[in-house]
Design a protein around this motif. Structure first.
Motif, PDB file in Angstrom:
ATOM      1  N   PHE A  12       3.473 -17.125 -31.611  1.00  0.00           N
ATOM      2  CA  PHE A  12       2.328 -16.625 -32.394  1.00  0.00           C
ATOM      3  C   PHE A  12       2.756 -15.708 -33.552  1.00  0.00           C
ATOM      4  O   PHE A  12       2.562 -16.035 -34.737  1.00  0.00           O
ATOM      5  CB  PHE A  12       1.388 -15.902 -31.415  1.00  0.00           C
ATOM      6  CG  PHE A  12       0.312 -15.083 -32.039  1.00  0.00           C
ATOM      7  CD1 PHE A  12      -0.473 -15.584 -33.074  1.00  0.00           C
ATOM      8  CD2 PHE A  12       0.059 -13.784 -31.581  1.00  0.00           C
ATOM      9  CE1 PHE A  12      -1.487 -14.816 -33.639  1.00  0.00           C
ATOM     10  CE2 PHE A  12      -0.950 -13.020 -32.140  1.00  0.00           C
ATOM     11  CZ  PHE A  12      -1.712 -13.531 -33.174  1.00  0.00           C
ATOM     12  N   ILE A  13       3.371 -14.563 -33.233  1.00  0.00           N
ATOM     13  CA  ILE A  13       3.682 -13.593 -34.294  1.00  0.00           C
ATOM     14  C   ILE A  13       4.845 -14.115 -35.164  1.00  0.00           C
ATOM     15  O   ILE A  13       4.812 -14.004 -36.390  1.00  0.00           O
ATOM     16  CB  ILE A  13       4.018 -12.201 -33.691  1.00  0.00           C
ATOM     17  CG1 ILE A  13       2.854 -11.706 -32.815  1.00  0.00           C
ATOM     18  CG2 ILE A  13       4.315 -11.195 -34.795  1.00  0.00           C
ATOM     19  CD1 ILE A  13       3.129 -10.418 -32.040  1.00  0.00           C
ATOM     20  N   ASP A  32      13.834 -20.911 -32.025  1.00  0.00           N
ATOM     21  CA  ASP A  32      12.972 -20.859 -30.832  1.00  0.00           C
ATOM     22  C   ASP A  32      13.364 -22.025 -29.926  1.00  0.00           C
ATOM     23  O   ASP A  32      14.027 -22.965 -30.383  1.00  0.00           O
ATOM     24  CB  ASP A  32      11.479 -20.984 -31.241  1.00  0.00           C
ATOM     25  CG  ASP A  32      10.517 -20.423 -30.178  1.00  0.00           C
ATOM     26  OD1 ASP A  32      10.550 -20.914 -29.036  1.00  0.00           O
ATOM     27  OD2 ASP A  32       9.744 -19.519 -30.499  1.00  0.00           O
ATOM     28  N   ASP A  50      18.041 -22.294 -27.129  1.00  0.00           N
ATOM     29  CA  ASP A  50      17.719 -21.375 -26.037  1.00  0.00           C
ATOM     30  C   ASP A  50      18.570 -20.118 -26.208  1.00  0.00           C
ATOM     31  O   ASP A  50      19.800 -20.168 -26.047  1.00  0.00           O
ATOM     32  CB  ASP A  50      18.011 -22.065 -24.693  1.00  0.00           C
ATOM     33  CG  ASP A  50      17.597 -21.198 -23.512  1.00  0.00           C
ATOM     34  OD1 ASP A  50      17.456 -19.966 -23.680  1.00  0.00           O
ATOM     35  OD2 ASP A  50      17.423 -21.755 -22.411  1.00  0.00           O
ATOM     36  N   LEU A  51      17.942 -19.018 -26.529  1.00  0.00           N
ATOM     37  CA  LEU A  51      18.680 -17.787 -26.854  1.00  0.00           C
ATOM     38  C   LEU A  51      19.149 -17.023 -25.624  1.00  0.00           C
ATOM     39  O   LEU A  51      19.723 -15.939 -25.754  1.00  0.00           O
ATOM     40  CB  LEU A  51      17.836 -16.895 -27.772  1.00  0.00           C
ATOM     41  CG  LEU A  51      17.588 -17.495 -29.163  1.00  0.00           C
ATOM     42  CD1 LEU A  51      16.557 -16.676 -29.925  1.00  0.00           C
ATOM     43  CD2 LEU A  51      18.874 -17.602 -29.970  1.00  0.00           C
ATOM     44  N   LEU A  70      11.976 -11.607 -32.052  1.00  0.00           N
ATOM     45  CA  LEU A  70      10.658 -11.704 -31.403  1.00  0.00           C
ATOM     46  C   LEU A  70      10.654 -12.588 -30.159  1.00  0.00           C
ATOM     47  O   LEU A  70       9.662 -12.620 -29.437  1.00  0.00           O
ATOM     48  CB  LEU A  70       9.608 -12.246 -32.388  1.00  0.00           C
ATOM     49  CG  LEU A  70       9.054 -11.258 -33.406  1.00  0.00           C
ATOM     50  CD1 LEU A  70       9.970 -11.133 -34.603  1.00  0.00           C
ATOM     51  CD2 LEU A  70       7.673 -11.655 -33.856  1.00  0.00           C
ATOM     52  N   TYR A 146       8.243  -6.612 -17.342  1.00  0.00           N
ATOM     53  CA  TYR A 146       8.140  -6.849 -18.790  1.00  0.00           C
ATOM     54  C   TYR A 146       8.371  -5.542 -19.567  1.00  0.00           C
ATOM     55  O   TYR A 146       9.152  -5.491 -20.522  1.00  0.00           O
ATOM     56  CB  TYR A 146       6.753  -7.428 -19.081  1.00  0.00           C
ATOM     57  CG  TYR A 146       6.445  -7.645 -20.539  1.00  0.00           C
ATOM     58  CD1 TYR A 146       7.101  -8.628 -21.275  1.00  0.00           C
ATOM     59  CD2 TYR A 146       5.472  -6.865 -21.178  1.00  0.00           C
ATOM     60  CE1 TYR A 146       6.799  -8.832 -22.624  1.00  0.00           C
ATOM     61  CE2 TYR A 146       5.162  -7.067 -22.508  1.00  0.00           C
ATOM     62  CZ  TYR A 146       5.828  -8.047 -23.228  1.00  0.00           C
ATOM     63  OH  TYR A 146       5.528  -8.233 -24.551  1.00  0.00           O
ATOM     64  N   LYS A 150      11.690  -4.223 -21.846  1.00  0.00           N
ATOM     65  CA  LYS A 150      11.492  -3.792 -23.235  1.00  0.00           C
ATOM     66  C   LYS A 150      12.156  -2.431 -23.461  1.00  0.00           C
ATOM     67  O   LYS A 150      12.772  -2.191 -24.492  1.00  0.00           O
ATOM     68  CB  LYS A 150       9.997  -3.698 -23.562  1.00  0.00           C
ATOM     69  CG  LYS A 150       9.275  -5.044 -23.653  1.00  0.00           C
ATOM     70  CD  LYS A 150       9.617  -5.763 -24.933  1.00  0.00           C
ATOM     71  CE  LYS A 150       8.797  -7.018 -25.165  1.00  0.00           C
ATOM     72  NZ  LYS A 150       9.419  -7.924 -26.134  1.00  0.00           N
ATOM     73  N   ILE A 176      -1.703  -7.612 -30.146  1.00  0.00           N
ATOM     74  CA  ILE A 176      -1.868  -8.316 -31.418  1.00  0.00           C
ATOM     75  C   ILE A 176      -2.689  -9.584 -31.160  1.00  0.00           C
ATOM     76  O   ILE A 176      -2.468 -10.276 -30.163  1.00  0.00           O
ATOM     77  CB  ILE A 176      -0.495  -8.694 -32.014  1.00  0.00           C
ATOM     78  CG1 ILE A 176       0.476  -7.504 -31.979  1.00  0.00           C
ATOM     79  CG2 ILE A 176      -0.649  -9.271 -33.410  1.00  0.00           C
ATOM     80  CD1 ILE A 176       0.025  -6.253 -32.701  1.00  0.00           C
TER      81      ILE A 176
HETATM   82  P1  NAD Z   1       4.825 -15.818 -28.065  1.00  0.00           P
HETATM   83  O1  NAD Z   1       4.962 -16.117 -26.605  1.00  0.00           O
HETATM   84  O2  NAD Z   1       3.779 -16.528 -28.839  1.00  0.00           O
HETATM   85  O3  NAD Z   1       6.222 -16.031 -28.793  1.00  0.00           O
HETATM   86  C1  NAD Z   1       7.469 -15.806 -28.156  1.00  0.00           C
HETATM   87  C2  NAD Z   1       8.347 -16.998 -28.466  1.00  0.00           C
HETATM   88  O4  NAD Z   1       9.640 -16.777 -27.848  1.00  0.00           O
HETATM   89  C3  NAD Z   1       7.805 -18.327 -27.911  1.00  0.00           C
HETATM   90  O5  NAD Z   1       7.600 -19.251 -28.956  1.00  0.00           O
HETATM   91  C4  NAD Z   1       8.877 -18.781 -26.954  1.00  0.00           C
HETATM   92  O6  NAD Z   1       9.087 -20.187 -26.936  1.00  0.00           O
HETATM   93  C5  NAD Z   1      10.110 -18.056 -27.474  1.00  0.00           C
HETATM   94  N1  NAD Z   1      11.134 -18.009 -26.443  1.00  0.00           N
HETATM   95  C6  NAD Z   1      10.962 -17.748 -25.115  1.00  0.00           C
HETATM   96  N2  NAD Z   1      12.124 -17.887 -24.468  1.00  0.00           N
HETATM   97  C7  NAD Z   1      13.047 -18.252 -25.400  1.00  0.00           C
HETATM   98  C8  NAD Z   1      14.422 -18.565 -25.325  1.00  0.00           C
HETATM   99  N3  NAD Z   1      15.082 -18.541 -24.162  1.00  0.00           N
HETATM  100  N4  NAD Z   1      15.078 -18.908 -26.458  1.00  0.00           N
HETATM  101  C9  NAD Z   1      14.414 -18.954 -27.645  1.00  0.00           C
HETATM  102  N5  NAD Z   1      13.092 -18.681 -27.768  1.00  0.00           N
HETATM  103  C10 NAD Z   1      12.433 -18.330 -26.659  1.00  0.00           C
HETATM  104  O7  NAD Z   1       4.632 -14.224 -28.172  1.00  0.00           O
HETATM  105  P2  NAD Z   1       4.166 -13.336 -29.408  1.00  0.00           P
HETATM  106  O8  NAD Z   1       2.810 -12.837 -29.105  1.00  0.00           O
HETATM  107  O9  NAD Z   1       4.423 -14.038 -30.691  1.00  0.00           O
HETATM  108  O10 NAD Z   1       5.163 -12.090 -29.247  1.00  0.00           O
HETATM  109  C11 NAD Z   1       6.326 -11.907 -30.048  1.00  0.00           C
HETATM  110  C12 NAD Z   1       7.077 -10.676 -29.566  1.00  0.00           C
HETATM  111  O11 NAD Z   1       6.223  -9.527 -29.619  1.00  0.00           O
HETATM  112  C13 NAD Z   1       7.558 -10.780 -28.122  1.00  0.00           C
HETATM  113  O12 NAD Z   1       8.813 -10.165 -28.002  1.00  0.00           O
HETATM  114  C14 NAD Z   1       6.524  -9.997 -27.347  1.00  0.00           C
HETATM  115  O13 NAD Z   1       7.048  -9.482 -26.147  1.00  0.00           O
HETATM  116  C15 NAD Z   1       6.175  -8.898 -28.353  1.00  0.00           C
HETATM  117  N6  NAD Z   1       4.828  -8.337 -28.110  1.00  0.00           N
HETATM  118  C16 NAD Z   1       3.711  -9.088 -28.384  1.00  0.00           C
HETATM  119  C17 NAD Z   1       2.455  -8.538 -28.162  1.00  0.00           C
HETATM  120  C18 NAD Z   1       1.191  -9.289 -28.461  1.00  0.00           C
HETATM  121  O14 NAD Z   1       0.105  -8.710 -28.334  1.00  0.00           O
HETATM  122  N7  NAD Z   1       1.256 -10.563 -28.878  1.00  0.00           N
HETATM  123  C19 NAD Z   1       2.332  -7.233 -27.640  1.00  0.00           C
HETATM  124  C20 NAD Z   1       3.475  -6.522 -27.366  1.00  0.00           C
HETATM  125  C21 NAD Z   1       4.732  -7.078 -27.624  1.00  0.00           C
END
Ligand code: NAD
Length: 323
Positions: A12-13, A32, A50-51, A70, A146, A150, A176
């Motif tokens: 998403f972000i 990703d 895969d990271l 992210l 989680y 972090k 977000i």
């Molecule tokens: P999201 O789940 O939409 O995106 C995270 C992405 O990471 C996914 O596309 C997923 O496929 C990828 N991912 C997971 N495992 C992976 C791996 N092994 N290798 C490569 N890619 C991998 O989440 P988001 O909402 O876009 O969040 C982005 C960041 O912000 C994250 O670190 C999340 O913890 C942090 N965050 C988000 C929110 C929120 O409200 N959305 C709040 C606090 C923190």
């Protein structure tokens, strides 16, 4: 041309951030394990990697000036509270490997995305909670794995900045939301889940939606465009310590549901059911954000929810019509 890498670019972000950085004139590499779900990525290069794997992290960070980290295995409360071991393992591997590979490949700046979930549970027991300032994170006692992960990855960034020649930035997001985010399947967050439930009720003429808990738990919600703007400002700033990024207007989940029903133009009863609700109350103290970036989120919850509901309603309708 500065070359930046965004991990989690299929999420998403990360997906929104890629588009923003491309429009600013950066050369963008998205990384990703999956591509964005709802539209194509604007990244100049997209690597499906895969990271958790060290060699993949070396490949991903090669030739890159700046990293926005992210990638995370995450979701809403339902997912987070049921997958502690998996989340701690996967996210620790991703972050340990990504930052070390960035340092090996001489990346100059590294921004890590942390979360309000780092804050101790005992400071969030009341719905009318005192807004959380950055120093409240210690002594540490996050609710779930989680948040613990972090917190450790935040420290990792601080130590790499101290020990190596790499600038690091750390942001703590507070809920977000916006279009192009997960809205179904178990990983969706509360704003998207409410929009989906209201859209479905409207489509089928139902008069009730379900909410986990009594709905009196509180949160603040930040619209995606503000989040991206803040992320970019933080990367360009001199701020070396963790900083909140969120709205500081707190609402109950019942109020959020009422707002979405109003936007949708329907009258709905709320049925409260058992479910994971997370902490009782949470809000962001934006004092440091205002002081350091001379900025704070500007998009109102009403405007953000209107845009989000419009997008989710369209998704719901096209899925239901295809059945
Ligand atoms: P999201 O789940 O939409 O995106 C995270 C992405 O990471 C996914 O596309 C997923 O496929 C990828 N991912 C997971 N495992 C992976 C791996 N092994 N290798 C490569 N890619 C991998 O989440 P988001 O909402 O876009 O969040 C982005 C960041 O912000 C994250 O670190 C999340 O913890 C942090 N965050 C988000 C929110 C929120 O409200 N959305 C709040 C606090 C923190």
């Amino acid at each position: 041309m500065t070359k930046v890498m965004v991990t989690g670019a299929g999420g998403f972000i990360g997906h929104h951030l890629v588009g923003y950085l491309v429009s600013k004139g950066y050369h963008v590499r998205g990384v990703d394990i999956k591509r964005p779900e709802y539209e194509g990525s604007k990244a100049h290069e997209f690597m499906e990697l895969d990271l958790r794997n060290w060699d993949n992290c070396l490949k991903a960070t090669e030739g890159v000036d700046e990293v926005y980290a992210l990638a995370a295995d995450m979701g809403g409360m339902g997912f987070i509270s049921a997958n502690n071991a998996r989340i701690l393992r996967n996210n620790a591997l991703i972050n340990l490997n990504t930052i070390h590979a960035a340092q090996e490949n001489k990346v100059k700046r590294y921004l890590y995305t942390s979360s309000a979930c780092v804050y101790p549970e005992h400071k969030q027991t009341e719905a009318n909670v005192v807004p959380l300032k950055e120093s409240d994170a210690y002594p540490a006692h996050p609710q779930d794995a989680y948040g613990w992960e972090k917190l450790i990855s935040e420290r990792l960034c601080l130590y790499y900045a101290e020990d190596c020649e790499m600038e690091t930035r750390i942001v703590r997001f507070h809920n977000i939301f916006g279009p192009l985010g997960t809205w179904d399947g178990g990983r969706e967050k509360v704003p998207a889940a409410i929009c989906r439930k209201v859209a479905l009720a409207k489509l089928y003429g139902n008069s009730e939606i379900e909410i986990w808990g009594d709905g009196e738990q509180t949160r603040s919600f930040c619209y995606i465009d503000d989040c991206i703007d803040g992320l970019y400002r933080l990367m360009r700033s001199d701020c070396k310590v963790p900083i909140n990024l969120g709205q500081d207007r707190m609402v109950t989940i019942n109020e959020l549901a009422a707002m979405v029903s109003y936007i949708a133009g329907v009258k709905l009863r709320i049925k409260h059911i058992e479910g994971p609700i997370g902490v009782r109350g949470r809000n962001s103290d934006n004092t440091l954000l205002r002081k350091t970036l001379e900025w704070e989120p500007v998009i109102s919850l009403e405007v953000g929810m209107q845009r989000t509901f419009a997008w989710i309603e369209e998704q719901v309708r096209s899925r239901e019509n295809a059945k």
